[in-house]
Design a protein around this motif. Structure first.
Motif, PDB file in Angstrom:
ATOM      1  N   ASP A  14       0.827  -1.208   0.000  1.00 50.87           N
ATOM      2  CA  ASP A  14       0.000   0.000   0.000  1.00 50.87           C
ATOM      3  C   ASP A  14       0.861   1.256   0.000  1.00 50.87           C
ATOM      4  OD1 ASP A  14      -2.279  -1.572   0.002  1.00 50.87           O
ATOM      5  OD2 ASP A  14      -2.694  -1.286   2.147  1.00 50.87           O
ATOM      6  N   ALA A  15       1.929   1.247   0.792  1.00 50.85           N
ATOM      7  CA  ALA A  15       2.818   2.415   0.852  1.00 50.85           C
ATOM      8  C   ALA A  15       3.512   2.633  -0.500  1.00 50.85           C
ATOM      9  CB  ALA A  15       3.850   2.240   1.964  1.00 50.85           C
ATOM     10  N   LEU A  16       3.908   1.549  -1.150  1.00 46.28           N
ATOM     11  CA  LEU A  16       4.538   1.672  -2.468  1.00 46.28           C
ATOM     12  C   LEU A  16       3.532   2.176  -3.497  1.00 46.28           C
ATOM     13  CD1 LEU A  16       6.640  -1.597  -2.354  1.00 46.28           C
ATOM     14  CD2 LEU A  16       7.567   0.723  -2.454  1.00 46.28           C
ATOM     15  N   THR A  17       2.303   1.721  -3.398  1.00 48.49           N
ATOM     16  CA  THR A  17       1.254   2.198  -4.304  1.00 48.49           C
ATOM     17  C   THR A  17       1.013   3.690  -4.088  1.00 48.49           C
ATOM     18  OG1 THR A  17       0.246   0.013  -4.389  1.00 48.49           O
ATOM     19  CG2 THR A  17      -1.152   1.856  -5.017  1.00 48.49           C
ATOM     20  N   ALA A  18       1.106   4.137  -2.849  1.00 47.77           N
ATOM     21  CA  ALA A  18       0.948   5.568  -2.551  1.00 47.77           C
ATOM     22  C   ALA A  18       2.069   6.380  -3.195  1.00 47.77           C
ATOM     23  CB  ALA A  18       0.903   5.798  -1.050  1.00 47.77           C
ATOM     24  N   VAL A  19       3.282   5.834  -3.224  1.00 48.90           N
ATOM     25  CA  VAL A  19       4.385   6.516  -3.910  1.00 48.90           C
ATOM     26  C   VAL A  19       4.049   6.636  -5.388  1.00 48.90           C
ATOM     27  CG1 VAL A  19       6.834   6.422  -4.556  1.00 48.90           C
ATOM     28  CG2 VAL A  19       6.129   5.732  -2.248  1.00 48.90           C
ATOM     29  N   ASP A  20       3.537   5.558  -5.973  1.00 48.92           N
ATOM     30  CA  ASP A  20       3.155   5.597  -7.380  1.00 48.92           C
ATOM     31  C   ASP A  20       2.081   6.653  -7.622  1.00 48.92           C
ATOM     32  OD1 ASP A  20       3.019   4.651 -10.167  1.00 48.92           O
ATOM     33  OD2 ASP A  20       1.008   4.024  -9.549  1.00 48.92           O
ATOM     34  N   GLU A  21       1.129   6.754  -6.722  1.00 45.25           N
ATOM     35  CA  GLU A  21       0.068   7.754  -6.878  1.00 45.25           C
ATOM     36  C   GLU A  21       0.647   9.169  -6.888  1.00 45.25           C
ATOM     37  OE1 GLU A  21      -2.629   6.832  -3.692  1.00 45.25           O
ATOM     38  OE2 GLU A  21      -3.329   5.008  -4.692  1.00 45.25           O
ATOM     39  N   LYS A  22       1.620   9.426  -6.054  1.00 45.70           N
ATOM     40  CA  LYS A  22       2.247  10.753  -6.019  1.00 45.70           C
ATOM     41  C   LYS A  22       3.049  11.017  -7.294  1.00 45.70           C
ATOM     42  CE  LYS A  22       0.371  11.860  -2.269  1.00 45.70           C
ATOM     43  NZ  LYS A  22      -0.769  12.755  -2.332  1.00 45.70           N
ATOM     44  N   ILE A  23       3.695   9.972  -7.810  1.00 48.00           N
ATOM     45  CA  ILE A  23       4.417  10.137  -9.069  1.00 48.00           C
ATOM     46  C   ILE A  23       3.419  10.415 -10.195  1.00 48.00           C
ATOM     47  CG2 ILE A  23       5.852   8.958 -10.792  1.00 48.00           C
ATOM     48  CD1 ILE A  23       7.262   7.548  -8.418  1.00 48.00           C
ATOM     49  N   ALA A  24       2.276   9.718 -10.180  1.00 45.20           N
ATOM     50  CA  ALA A  24       1.234   9.942 -11.193  1.00 45.20           C
ATOM     51  C   ALA A  24       0.679  11.362 -11.090  1.00 45.20           C
ATOM     52  CB  ALA A  24       0.115   8.922 -11.036  1.00 45.20           C
ATOM     53  N   GLU A  25       0.486  11.844  -9.861  1.00 45.35           N
ATOM     54  CA  GLU A  25       0.018  13.220  -9.673  1.00 45.35           C
ATOM     55  C   GLU A  25       1.049  14.209 -10.229  1.00 45.35           C
ATOM     56  OE1 GLU A  25      -0.963  13.844  -5.539  1.00 45.35           O
ATOM     57  OE2 GLU A  25      -2.425  12.202  -5.571  1.00 45.35           O
ATOM     58  N   ALA A  26       2.318  13.928  -9.994  1.00 46.67           N
ATOM     59  CA  ALA A  26       3.372  14.810 -10.509  1.00 46.67           C
ATOM     60  C   ALA A  26       3.372  14.789 -12.034  1.00 46.67           C
ATOM     61  CB  ALA A  26       4.733  14.379  -9.970  1.00 46.67           C
ATOM     62  N   SER A  27       3.137  13.622 -12.622  1.00 44.93           N
ATOM     63  CA  SER A  27       3.089  13.518 -14.071  1.00 44.93           C
ATOM     64  C   SER A  27       1.927  14.331 -14.637  1.00 44.93           C
ATOM     65  CB  SER A  27       2.967  12.052 -14.485  1.00 44.93           C
ATOM     66  OG  SER A  27       3.030  11.925 -15.881  1.00 44.93           O
ATOM     67  N   ALA A  28       0.772  14.243 -14.000  1.00 44.68           N
ATOM     68  CA  ALA A  28      -0.390  15.032 -14.438  1.00 44.68           C
ATOM     69  C   ALA A  28      -0.103  16.523 -14.265  1.00 44.68           C
ATOM     70  CB  ALA A  28      -1.622  14.623 -13.646  1.00 44.68           C
ATOM     71  N   PHE A  29       0.574  16.864 -13.204  1.00 43.47           N
ATOM     72  CA  PHE A  29       0.963  18.243 -12.930  1.00 43.47           C
ATOM     73  C   PHE A  29       1.849  18.782 -14.050  1.00 43.47           C
ATOM     74  CE2 PHE A  29       4.745  20.479 -11.354  1.00 43.47           C
ATOM     75  CZ  PHE A  29       4.198  21.681 -10.961  1.00 43.47           C
ATOM     76  N   VAL A  30       2.802  17.952 -14.491  1.00 45.23           N
ATOM     77  CA  VAL A  30       3.740  18.362 -15.529  1.00 45.23           C
ATOM     78  C   VAL A  30       3.008  18.673 -16.833  1.00 45.23           C
ATOM     79  CG1 VAL A  30       5.628  17.507 -17.003  1.00 45.23           C
ATOM     80  CG2 VAL A  30       5.737  17.218 -14.540  1.00 45.23           C
ATOM     81  N   ALA A  31       1.949  17.925 -17.098  1.00 40.15           N
ATOM     82  CA  ALA A  31       1.199  18.136 -18.342  1.00 40.15           C
ATOM     83  C   ALA A  31       0.674  19.565 -18.447  1.00 40.15           C
ATOM     84  CB  ALA A  31       0.052  17.143 -18.437  1.00 40.15           C
ATOM     85  N   GLY A  32       0.386  20.171 -17.328  1.00 38.05           N
ATOM     86  CA  GLY A  32      -0.099  21.553 -17.333  1.00 38.05           C
ATOM     87  C   GLY A  32       0.762  22.447 -16.470  1.00 38.05           C
ATOM     88  N   LEU A  33       2.079  22.311 -16.604  1.00 41.01           N
ATOM     89  CA  LEU A  33       3.020  23.067 -15.771  1.00 41.01           C
ATOM     90  C   LEU A  33       2.510  24.462 -15.443  1.00 41.01           C
ATOM     91  CD1 LEU A  33       6.482  22.085 -17.250  1.00 41.01           C
ATOM     92  CD2 LEU A  33       5.679  21.671 -14.943  1.00 41.01           C
ATOM     93  N   PRO A  34       2.239  24.696 -14.165  1.00 45.33           N
ATOM     94  CA  PRO A  34       1.747  26.018 -13.777  1.00 45.33           C
ATOM     95  C   PRO A  34       2.839  27.083 -13.884  1.00 45.33           C
ATOM     96  CG  PRO A  34       2.086  24.655 -11.838  1.00 45.33           C
ATOM     97  CD  PRO A  34       2.372  23.791 -13.037  1.00 45.33           C
ATOM     98  N   THR A  35       2.420  28.246 -14.198  1.00 46.63           N
ATOM     99  CA  THR A  35       3.359  29.357 -14.273  1.00 46.63           C
ATOM    100  C   THR A  35       2.890  30.448 -13.319  1.00 46.63           C
ATOM    101  OG1 THR A  35       2.132  30.312 -16.109  1.00 46.63           O
ATOM    102  CG2 THR A  35       3.992  28.900 -16.672  1.00 46.63           C
ATOM    103  N   ASN A  36       3.825  31.279 -12.939  1.00 48.71           N
ATOM    104  CA  ASN A  36       3.470  32.402 -12.078  1.00 48.71           C
ATOM    105  C   ASN A  36       3.017  33.577 -12.940  1.00 48.71           C
ATOM    106  OD1 ASN A  36       5.807  33.626 -13.083  1.00 48.71           O
ATOM    107  ND2 ASN A  36       7.028  33.158 -11.267  1.00 48.71           N
ATOM    108  N   GLU A  37       2.813  34.718 -12.319  1.00 46.40           N
ATOM    109  CA  GLU A  37       2.312  35.899 -13.041  1.00 46.40           C
ATOM    110  C   GLU A  37       3.232  36.337 -14.174  1.00 46.40           C
ATOM    111  OE1 GLU A  37       2.883  36.147  -9.477  1.00 46.40           O
ATOM    112  OE2 GLU A  37       0.916  35.223  -9.241  1.00 46.40           O
ATOM    113  N   ALA A  38       4.516  36.071 -14.048  1.00 44.47           N
ATOM    114  CA  ALA A  38       5.491  36.474 -15.070  1.00 44.47           C
ATOM    115  C   ALA A  38       5.604  35.439 -16.191  1.00 44.47           C
ATOM    116  CB  ALA A  38       6.859  36.693 -14.423  1.00 44.47           C
ATOM    117  N   GLY A  39       4.821  34.369 -16.112  1.00 45.13           N
ATOM    118  CA  GLY A  39       4.880  33.336 -17.131  1.00 45.13           C
ATOM    119  C   GLY A  39       5.987  32.315 -16.909  1.00 45.13           C
TER     120      GLY A  39
END
Length: 139
Positions: free
Chosen positions: A88-113
């Motif tokens: 379960d703990a290893l699966t949780a690590v995978d979930e965080k990596i998956a969240e990071a991957s989804a995050f990368v798809a829409g890399l947020p930018t600050n006000e300056a771009g």
């Protein structure tokens, strides 16, 4: 060379997991402790790699591809775990990596771009926290 080293580490970790990481399945405390140490080491390597990937420059598709590789490695460890808490703990690590991957798809930018460095740190911290939970589950 790195690929063969990774394969060897995963094979060793998988074999040690089968010996009973913190499940009492080993003949003595040493095999269980060795199995947990191998899992923790592999998890730390994977988590560090994922965090470094997030910090490195690259296109979103390059970063996502690398994160997918880390996800596959952590899932291989989880599938070979015979201890439910560790799996379960290893699966949780995978979930965080998956969240990071989804995050990368829409890399947020600050006000300056510019890419929001704080958001990158949040993703890295989430992966590290999940990896730390593997140690707790194994111990």
């Amino acid at each position: 060379m790195r690929g063969s080293r990774t394969t060897a580490v995963l094979a060793l970790a998988g074999a040690l997991l089968l010996s009973g990481c913190a499940s009492g399945g080993g003949a003595s405390p040493t095999p269980s402790a060795d199995a947990c140490a191998a899992v923790q080491s592999a998890t730390r390597d994977i988590a560090n790699g994922a965090q470094n990937t997030l910090a490195a420059a690259g296109t979103p598709s390059e970063i996502e591809a690398k994160l997918k590789g880390y996800s596959e490695r952590i899932l291989a460890l989880a599938e070979s775990a015979d201890n439910a808490a560790v799996a379960d703990a290893l699966t949780a690590v995978d979930e965080k990596i998956a969240e990071a991957s989804a995050f990368v798809a829409g890399l947020p930018t600050n006000e300056a771009g510019e890419i929001d460095a704080g958001a990158i740190v949040d993703q890295q911290t989430a992966i590290q926290d999940a990896a730390s939970a593997v140690k707790a589950a194994c111990g």
